[in-house]
Design an enzyme around this catalytic site. Structure first.
Site, mmCIF file in Angstrom:
data_model
loop_
_atom_site.group_PDB
_atom_site.id
_atom_site.type_symbol
_atom_site.label_atom_id
_atom_site.label_comp_id
_atom_site.label_asym_id
_atom_site.label_seq_id
_atom_site.Cartn_x
_atom_site.Cartn_y
_atom_site.Cartn_z
ATOM 1 N N HIS A 120 -2.651 -0.782 31.807
ATOM 2 C CA HIS A 120 -1.988 -0.765 33.112
ATOM 3 C C HIS A 120 -0.905 0.313 33.129
ATOM 4 C CE1 HIS A 120 -0.094 -2.127 36.797
ATOM 5 N NE2 HIS A 120 1.051 -2.258 36.143
ATOM 6 N N ARG A 125 -10.144 0.419 35.557
ATOM 7 C CA ARG A 125 -9.032 1.027 34.820
ATOM 8 C C ARG A 125 -9.402 1.084 33.347
ATOM 9 N NH1 ARG A 125 -4.833 -3.023 34.303
ATOM 10 N NH2 ARG A 125 -5.388 -3.038 32.104
ATOM 11 N N TYR A 128 -6.290 -9.104 26.729
ATOM 12 C CA TYR A 128 -6.828 -9.911 27.826
ATOM 13 C C TYR A 128 -8.207 -9.484 28.323
ATOM 14 C CZ TYR A 128 -4.612 -6.042 30.446
ATOM 15 O OH TYR A 128 -4.230 -4.798 30.895
#
Length: 363
Positions: A264, A260, A273
């Site tokens: 998100h 990805r 993160y």
């Protein structure tokens, strides 16, 4: 193996790949595919146009025109490859990110934007496109796909269902229950897991101790891992899995090993993160650039072709934006329409209550 390697800095040895990141064609004894130059040009067009719609949608959300958007950036090959493997009779069950599969099933991209703009409940007829409405509840669509597949089985139809979900969804009970039902009833369903390495902010190693595709063996059906950035391999692997499902050989789990590239959803900040080096490593595996390189090397297309596709993509982006902004706001009571196929007493009562509430604002 380091954490970065487990998320794709090194290609897993069991990965099925037909087109390398450098655009070199490789053979596989079990998953070969013979594509005409026209078909390859068509796949490149699909990949490019779907990415352009996605980028426009992200821009619209950033400008306050969409409430939210789940980007597919980096996952175009997994979706276009698997989507183009479907026949008209097959039924697809998406999550909320399968914009590429929607494109392959003929769903108007503006309908997707309407859902995230809050002006429709989806905007397309699942029966018309054999593409179900987007599912927000993580993993629940796997049960729907298995139930549909069991219906295909009982009807004796020559078709299969395919269901899309992410790596994080494999930790959901619904997904594991779907695996059990599909296996026990030998249902004609393909489980297509887009392993994009991150379940929001949770890395893959927080979901599993083994490669996801190997989980299938514990439920009694085969699993396979494919390079999710290789549109040729995704098409070949999904086409074979669907053919096996239609012929009565039961379910298959496909793990599309991809990444990805964006957030998100547009409410997420991935810089909190994950490290930039991981992202840069995956940029070298871009699904569109490897097809472009292959086409150049094999003289399947020239610069005029690529320029024409880029121009078409820009025009599509402008058209999608224009039509999205022109979508009319629905009447407030329309939220109760199309919730149930038949009249429903509770819905009628809630509609009347909301209508009374709205009347209190009238001058």
């Amino acid at each position: 193996m380091t954490a970065d390697a487990s998320r794709g800095a090194e290609a897993p040895p069991e990965l099925i790949q037909l087109l390398t990141p450098e655009g070199e064609r490789v053979e596989h004894p079990d998953y070969d595919i013979d594509l005409t130059p026209e078909e390859i040009r068509g796949l490149y067009r699909d990949l490019t146009l779907v990415r352009r719609v996605d980028l426009e949608a992200v821009a619209l959300q950033r400008q306050g025109e969409l409430g939210l958007w789940a980007s597919l950036l980096g996952q175009e090959a997994a979706q276009i490859g698997s989507g183009r493997a479907l026949t008209e009779a097959d039924m697809a069950f998406p999550t909320y990110r399968e914009h590429g599969v929607a494109w392959c099933r003929g769903v108007d991209p503006v309908n997707l934007l309407g859902l995230f703009r809050g002006v429709n409940h989806g905007g397309w007829d699942p029966a018309e496109h054999n593409f179900h409405l987007y599912t927000i509840v993580i993993g629940s669509q796997t049960l729907h796909a298995v139930g549909y597949a069991m219906g295909i089985q009982r009807d004796g139809a020559e078709a299969a269902s395919i269901v899309y979900f992410g790596d994080g969804a494999t930790s959901q009970g619904d997904v594991n229950e779907a695996f059990i039902w599909a296996s026990v009833f030998n249902a004609p369903v393909v489980f297509f897991c887009q392993n994009n390495q991150w379940a929001i902010s949770e890395p893959l190693e927080k979901q599993t101790r083994i490669p996801l595709y190997r989980r299938a063996s514990g439920f009694g059906f085969p699993g396979v891992r494919v390079d999710g950035n290789d549109v040729f391999a995704c098409l070949a692997v999904t086409r074979k899995a669907l053919a096996e499902a239609r012929s009565g050989q039961g379910p298959v789990l496909i793990e599309a090993f991809t990444y990805r590239m964006g957030a998100h959803t547009t409410s997420d900040d991935p810089t909190r993160y994950r490290v930039a080096a991981e992202l840069e490593g995956w940029k070298l595996k871009d699904p569109i650039e490897r097809v472009r390189a292959y086409m150049f090397k094999n003289q399947i297309a020239d610069q005029d072709f690529f320029d024409a596709i880029d121009a078409e993509a820009d025009e599509l982006g402008r058209e999608v934006r224009k039509r999205c902004l022109a979508l009319p706001d629905p009447e407030p009571l329309a939220i109760f329409d199309h919730v149930y196929a038949e009249p429903h007493s509770l819905m009628d009562a809630e509609r009347a209550e909301f209508a009374t509430y709205l009347e209190g604002f009238e001058a």
